[in-house]
Enzyme design. Structure first.
Site, mmCIF file in Angstrom:
data_model
loop_
_atom_site.group_PDB
_atom_site.id
_atom_site.type_symbol
_atom_site.label_atom_id
_atom_site.label_comp_id
_atom_site.label_asym_id
_atom_site.label_seq_id
_atom_site.Cartn_x
_atom_site.Cartn_y
_atom_site.Cartn_z
ATOM 1 N N ASP A 43 0.844 -1.208 0.000
ATOM 2 C CA ASP A 43 0.000 0.000 0.000
ATOM 3 C C ASP A 43 0.871 1.248 0.000
ATOM 4 O O ASP A 43 0.567 2.234 -0.659
ATOM 5 C CB ASP A 43 -0.903 0.036 1.241
ATOM 6 C CG ASP A 43 -1.942 -1.065 1.215
ATOM 7 O OD1 ASP A 43 -2.180 -1.631 0.129
ATOM 8 O OD2 ASP A 43 -2.509 -1.382 2.291
ATOM 9 N N LEU A 89 -14.092 -27.371 -26.099
ATOM 10 C CA LEU A 89 -13.513 -28.692 -25.849
ATOM 11 C C LEU A 89 -14.599 -29.742 -25.907
ATOM 12 O O LEU A 89 -15.737 -29.488 -25.510
ATOM 13 C CB LEU A 89 -12.883 -28.737 -24.453
ATOM 14 C CG LEU A 89 -11.623 -27.925 -24.212
ATOM 15 C CD1 LEU A 89 -11.223 -28.014 -22.748
ATOM 16 C CD2 LEU A 89 -10.483 -28.423 -25.085
ATOM 17 N N GLU A 120 -5.009 -30.501 -15.954
ATOM 18 C CA GLU A 120 -5.266 -29.413 -14.992
ATOM 19 C C GLU A 120 -6.765 -29.305 -14.723
ATOM 20 O O GLU A 120 -7.578 -29.781 -15.517
ATOM 21 C CB GLU A 120 -4.713 -28.088 -15.502
ATOM 22 C CG GLU A 120 -5.393 -27.509 -16.715
ATOM 23 C CD GLU A 120 -4.707 -26.210 -17.142
ATOM 24 O OE1 GLU A 120 -4.991 -25.184 -16.525
ATOM 25 O OE2 GLU A 120 -3.898 -26.250 -18.082
ATOM 26 N N LYS A 122 -10.536 -27.939 -14.583
ATOM 27 C CA LYS A 122 -11.307 -27.057 -15.470
ATOM 28 C C LYS A 122 -12.117 -26.105 -14.601
ATOM 29 O O LYS A 122 -13.028 -26.526 -13.888
ATOM 30 C CB LYS A 122 -12.224 -27.893 -16.360
ATOM 31 C CG LYS A 122 -12.892 -27.040 -17.406
ATOM 32 C CD LYS A 122 -13.638 -27.875 -18.419
ATOM 33 C CE LYS A 122 -14.174 -26.993 -19.539
ATOM 34 N NZ LYS A 122 -15.026 -25.917 -19.067
ATOM 35 N N ASP A 124 -14.669 -23.273 -13.362
ATOM 36 C CA ASP A 124 -16.017 -22.903 -13.756
ATOM 37 C C ASP A 124 -16.065 -21.386 -13.855
ATOM 38 O O ASP A 124 -16.469 -20.699 -12.929
ATOM 39 C CB ASP A 124 -16.999 -23.411 -12.685
ATOM 40 C CG ASP A 124 -18.339 -23.721 -13.285
ATOM 41 O OD1 ASP A 124 -18.488 -23.550 -14.513
ATOM 42 O OD2 ASP A 124 -19.232 -24.137 -12.529
ATOM 43 N N ARG A 143 -14.647 -14.942 -25.053
ATOM 44 C CA ARG A 143 -14.633 -15.890 -26.160
ATOM 45 C C ARG A 143 -15.777 -15.596 -27.156
ATOM 46 O O ARG A 143 -15.606 -15.734 -28.352
ATOM 47 C CB ARG A 143 -14.788 -17.314 -25.649
ATOM 48 C CG ARG A 143 -14.801 -18.315 -26.804
ATOM 49 C CD ARG A 143 -15.469 -19.607 -26.420
ATOM 50 N NE ARG A 143 -14.822 -20.108 -25.246
ATOM 51 C CZ ARG A 143 -14.605 -21.380 -24.992
ATOM 52 N NH1 ARG A 143 -14.968 -22.269 -25.827
ATOM 53 N NH2 ARG A 143 -14.054 -21.763 -23.886
ATOM 54 N N TYR A 231 -4.229 -20.771 -19.601
ATOM 55 C CA TYR A 231 -4.017 -22.186 -19.913
ATOM 56 C C TYR A 231 -3.523 -22.461 -21.330
ATOM 57 O O TYR A 231 -3.271 -23.612 -21.669
ATOM 58 C CB TYR A 231 -5.264 -23.016 -19.620
ATOM 59 C CG TYR A 231 -6.528 -22.554 -20.306
ATOM 60 C CD1 TYR A 231 -6.683 -22.620 -21.677
ATOM 61 C CD2 TYR A 231 -7.585 -22.072 -19.545
ATOM 62 C CE1 TYR A 231 -7.842 -22.209 -22.294
ATOM 63 C CE2 TYR A 231 -8.755 -21.653 -20.144
ATOM 64 C CZ TYR A 231 -8.875 -21.729 -21.523
ATOM 65 O OH TYR A 231 -10.031 -21.317 -22.123
ATOM 66 N N LYS A 296 -4.588 -32.554 -22.033
ATOM 67 C CA LYS A 296 -4.127 -32.155 -23.371
ATOM 68 C C LYS A 296 -2.917 -32.999 -23.728
ATOM 69 O O LYS A 296 -2.037 -33.181 -22.869
ATOM 70 C CB LYS A 296 -3.714 -30.692 -23.371
ATOM 71 C CG LYS A 296 -4.889 -29.764 -23.171
ATOM 72 C CD LYS A 296 -4.464 -28.318 -23.096
ATOM 73 C CE LYS A 296 -5.708 -27.478 -22.847
ATOM 74 N NZ LYS A 296 -5.407 -26.115 -22.508
ATOM 75 N N LYS A 320 -15.613 -34.209 -17.325
ATOM 76 C CA LYS A 320 -16.485 -33.468 -16.413
ATOM 77 C C LYS A 320 -16.790 -34.258 -15.146
ATOM 78 O O LYS A 320 -16.937 -35.477 -15.186
ATOM 79 C CB LYS A 320 -17.823 -33.153 -17.117
ATOM 80 C CG LYS A 320 -17.690 -32.192 -18.277
ATOM 81 C CD LYS A 320 -17.200 -30.865 -17.786
ATOM 82 C CE LYS A 320 -17.605 -29.668 -18.559
ATOM 83 N NZ LYS A 320 -18.932 -29.344 -18.789
ATOM 84 N N CYS A 414 -42.453 -31.147 19.228
ATOM 85 C CA CYS A 414 -41.317 -31.892 18.685
ATOM 86 C C CYS A 414 -41.812 -33.183 18.026
ATOM 87 O O CYS A 414 -42.549 -33.948 18.657
ATOM 88 C CB CYS A 414 -40.341 -32.225 19.817
ATOM 89 S SG CYS A 414 -39.041 -33.356 19.299
ATOM 90 N N CYS A 417 -40.420 -36.202 20.475
ATOM 91 C CA CYS A 417 -40.818 -36.441 21.868
ATOM 92 C C CYS A 417 -42.086 -35.685 22.266
ATOM 93 O O CYS A 417 -42.530 -35.785 23.410
ATOM 94 C CB CYS A 417 -39.681 -36.055 22.808
ATOM 95 S SG CYS A 417 -39.419 -34.278 22.887
ATOM 96 N N CYS A 432 -36.662 -27.876 20.157
ATOM 97 C CA CYS A 432 -37.459 -28.749 21.011
ATOM 98 C C CYS A 432 -37.014 -28.483 22.445
ATOM 99 O O CYS A 432 -35.817 -28.388 22.718
ATOM 100 C CB CYS A 432 -37.185 -30.198 20.623
ATOM 101 S SG CYS A 432 -37.464 -31.377 21.954
ATOM 102 N N CYS A 438 -35.864 -36.024 25.162
ATOM 103 C CA CYS A 438 -36.100 -36.240 23.725
ATOM 104 C C CYS A 438 -35.057 -37.228 23.199
ATOM 105 O O CYS A 438 -33.854 -36.988 23.318
ATOM 106 C CB CYS A 438 -35.985 -34.900 22.996
ATOM 107 S SG CYS A 438 -36.118 -35.073 21.211
HETATM 108 O O1 I6G Z 1 -12.446 -23.981 -22.113
HETATM 109 C C1 I6G Z 1 -11.252 -24.415 -21.772
HETATM 110 C C2 I6G Z 1 -10.936 -24.572 -20.459
HETATM 111 C C3 I6G Z 1 -9.684 -25.014 -20.086
HETATM 112 C C4 I6G Z 1 -10.316 -24.714 -22.787
HETATM 113 C C5 I6G Z 1 -9.038 -25.179 -22.402
HETATM 114 C C6 I6G Z 1 -8.740 -25.314 -21.031
HETATM 115 O O2 I6G Z 1 -7.532 -25.743 -20.720
HETATM 116 C C7 I6G Z 1 -7.221 -25.924 -19.370
HETATM 117 N N1 I6G Z 1 -8.119 -25.464 -23.352
HETATM 118 C C8 I6G Z 1 -8.434 -25.319 -24.625
HETATM 119 C C9 I6G Z 1 -7.415 -25.671 -25.655
HETATM 120 C C10 I6G Z 1 -9.694 -24.865 -25.017
HETATM 121 N N2 I6G Z 1 -10.627 -24.566 -24.095
HETATM 122 C C11 I6G Z 1 -10.051 -24.720 -26.427
#
Ligand code: I6G
Length: 679
Positions: A43, A89, A120, A122, A124, A143, A231, A296, A320, A414, A417, A432, A438
């Site tokens: 800071d 993918l 690795e 994926k 969300d 994207r 990635y 990959k 998934k 309850c 009991c 309760c 009880c």
């Molecule tokens: O949507 C994605 C999530 C993670 C990806 C991906 C990924 O790599 C860890 N890698 C590629 C090559 C693509 N989509 C097309």
């Protein structure tokens, strides 16, 4: 600060040095996850830079770390055409899908042995592309449909883990691709804040990340706890890329771009499946939500040979996890009674397959939650099961509500009991009032009494307690000590060896500590730390049982509500009788040293233990520190006095170092305990 004339060479150098220093700190903090300096020092550097830039506005440049939130709100996002399409993918949902993917890869590459994959998690989140020209961030885009995305440069610049400048020898052009996400803790904070202000809450971290990135006002995005893992690489100019994917990720790291610390090289389908199982097991402990694992083919030459099919590479697949949310119908609601009598509404559901298992019960938490989510019997609901957490009813699909749906009502009596149910005016929880009368409360109290952190009676778990209470052999913890071999052997599925082991464990448990005993009694809101504080303060149970509210409130960290619960517990003749009987059957503890006694040398100090200790269990060390007056906490802050780091200490150790909290090893801990002196 006032504006000045042209900056001297010295000022220019100071500004450049500050920027370098801050970028280096950011790199250590965000990329290496290893901050050297306390936050306050960072800071201070930022403040110095800001002041110089205010005085000499001609020195401000867009890539200065002060300029993350420079832009003004826009009306809409411009379209950006990706130089190289951002593909999607293919998915694998089962082990067989993954094995088939691996087989296809091997067949196309004519490989007999194992293929090397880079694996690795994926995340969300939301895929984005970030372009650096000669090391300077110039464009970030979503994207979109894969060909055209939205220009979110000003928003992505506000994400602190995205460097505005690449480190080292940056190429003419580098497009890095990755996933923007919102860590769970930040998401929960954001939603709690929104709920408090009466604003709309986000359904999940993914929506929160997407909503935050698509804010037209970047100053709002800047307040959102977004993060990123890169990635892959898109377009490049002036750079020869490595011949493997995993080394490409290392290169991204060298440029200062954040890459998942979970990336691993694995061999063949079996290596992929092992990785998947490992991540799945640790999933609920990760700081962010993931929905699977990406594998990959590691060799870039092999990737080229494999090529693409329609819009997805043949060399990668997303494996998934089973869906964590599913739609189902709420058939009924029953109320479960807990240890302290709390009634929890439990949804009985039309069975649904969620997170890999069939779920037919889910918690509705309490009646306030039922009202807040507006849940009715007959509704179509979203049931959610995340990791090891009990499944919950997350939300209702109001547009599917049937005409004959009906309200969920809190019972007046309850369900176990028939005692009256009381709801505190200010609390969400209804209880309760039956106490030990009880059977549901009896079972839960017995389980708690026998649990590891209380009296630690091995073998006395959920099933045995159910059997003992249902057979009416045991009512209170004291009855456990009246069990004999014949009684235990009479129970279903109980062999003579198990019965003997249980009797031995009961015998061992008689020799305990006052803190464990108080915790084991299951007094409302009295957790381990409060029990230890009570033991330290009063030294013996008779003084505690004789204390009034004022005396109990003298104990460290005990407020009026907990004090009232403690008084209420000991005022109940049933509870006093149980304690009496436990002492009569031989449960005992050494006299604790009181605060007024001699040895409270660590009073006022807070210790955090991290990593594993060679000579004792962590809880044992915590108990011992508490006995000397210290507090044992689970998280490091500026207030922590010492961190004790055992083997494989991780983020807590790093945090302590970042905050400048002194760190001690196990030997130092042993010295404190044996000498009964502060370090
Ligand atoms: O949507 C994605 C999530 C993670 C990806 C991906 C990924 O790599 C860890 N890698 C590629 C090559 C693509 N989509 C097309």
């Amino acid at each position: 600060m006032t504006k000045a004339g042209a900056p001297s060479a010295e000022i220019r150098q100071r500004v450049a040095a500050l920027r370098r220093e801050i970028e280096h700190r950011n790199y250590r903090y965000y990329i290496l996850d290893d901050p050297e300096l306390p936050d306050a020092e960072w800071d201070r550097l930022m403040q110095q830079l800001r002041e110089l830039e205010e005085t000499y506005p001609q020195l401000v440049s867009p890539e200065s770390p002060t300029q993350r939130v420079g832009a003004t709100p826009t009306d809409e996002f411009a379209e950006v055409r990706h130089r190289i399409p951002m593909l999607s993918l293919d998915n694998a949902f089962t082990e067989d899908d993954l094995k088939n993917f691996d087989r296809r890869v091997r067949e196309r590459l004519s490989i007999d042995g194992d293929v090397e994959y880079s694996a690795e998690p994926k995340l969300d989140g939301l895929a984005i592309s970030v372009i650096y020209e000669r090391g300077v961030l110039v464009r970030a885009a979503t994207r979109g449909d894969g060909t055209t995305g939205e220009d979110v440069t000003t928003n992505v610049r506000t994400i602190r883990s995205v460097p505005l400048h690449l480190r080292g020898d940056a190429p003419k052009l580098l497009e890095a691709r990755g996933e923007v996400f919102m860590p769970m803790a930040g998401f929960e904070r954001l939603n709690a804040d929104a709920a408090k202000k009466g604003n709309k809450v986000f359904a999940n971290p993914r929506n929160a990340a997407a909503g935050s990135l698509r804010q037209l006002d970047p100053s709002i995005t800047a307040q959102r706890p977004l993060d990123i893992f890169f990635y892959s690489v898109g377009a490049v100019e002036g750079l020869k890329l490595p011949s493997s994917h995993s080394v490409t990720l290392d290169l991204l790291k060298c440029f200062g771009l954040r890459v998942s610390p979970e990336v691993r090289r694995v061999r063949g389908a079996s290596g992929c499946l092992k990785y998947y199982a490992d991540i799945n097991r640790r999933r609920s402990r990760l700081k962010y939500q993931i929905d699977g694992v990406v594998y990959k083919v590691d060799s870039i030459i092999a990737q080229r040979e494999l090529g693409f099919v329609s819009r997805a590479p043949r060399w990668a697949i997303a494996h998934k996890f089973p869906a964590e949310e599913a739609l189902t119908v709420l058939r009924d609601v029953e109320f479960q009674v807990g240890r302290t009598g709390a009634l929890t509404p439990v949804a009985r559901l039309e069975p649904a397959f969620v997170g890999g298992v069939t779920v037919s019960n889910a918690t509705l938490h309490n009646m306030d939650e039922v009202r807040r989510k507006d849940v009715r019997i007959g509704d179509t609901v979203v049931v959610r099961r995340a990791g090891d957490v009990i499944p919950e009813v997350a939300r209702v699909l109001l547009d599917r509500r049937p005409k004959d749906s009906h309200e969920i009502r809190l019972p007046r009596r309850c369900p176990v009991c028939n005692s009256t149910v009381k709801r505190d005016a200010e609390a969400a929880v209804a209880r309760c009032t039956g106490g030990y009368r009880c059977s549901a409360q009896r079972k839960e109290r017995l389980r708690h009494y026998a649990s590891r952190r209380a009296l630690d009676i091995e073998g006395v778990g959920e099933k045995l307690v159910d059997q003992l209470v249902e057979a009416a052999v045991v009512e209170s913890p004291a009855d456990l000590y009246l069990l004999d071999l014949a009684m235990l052997s009479d129970l279903d599925r109980m062999g003579p060896k198990s019965a003997e082991n249980i009797l031995a464990a009961l015998q061992r448990s008689k020799n305990t500590t006052l803190a464990r005993f108080l915790f084991g009694l299951g007094i409302r809101d009295v957790g381990e730390a409060t029990a230890a504080a009570l033991a330290r303060h009063f030294g013996d149970i008779d003084s505690l049982m004789a204390a009034d509210v004022e005396a109990v409130r003298q104990v460290q960290d005990i407020g009026p509500v907990i004090a009232a619960h403690i008084i209420e517990f000991f005022a109940d003749p049933n509870n006093r009788e149980v304690i009496d009987r436990l002492r009569r059957v031989g449960v005992h503890w050494p006299m604790a040293k009181t605060n007024s006694g001699l040895t409270q040398p660590l009073l006022g100090m807070t210790f955090v233990l991290t990593g594993s200790l060679a000579s004792m269990a962590r809880e044992e060390a915590e108990d011992a520190l508490r006995a000397l007056g210290a507090k044992a906490s689970g998280s490091v802050s500026k207030k922590t006095s010492y961190v004790i780091a055992g083997r494989d200490a991780g983020s807590k150790l790093r945090k302590a170092e970042g905050l400048g909290v002194p760190v001690l090893d196990e030997d130092a801990l042993k010295k404190i305990l044996s000498s009964q002196r502060p370090p």
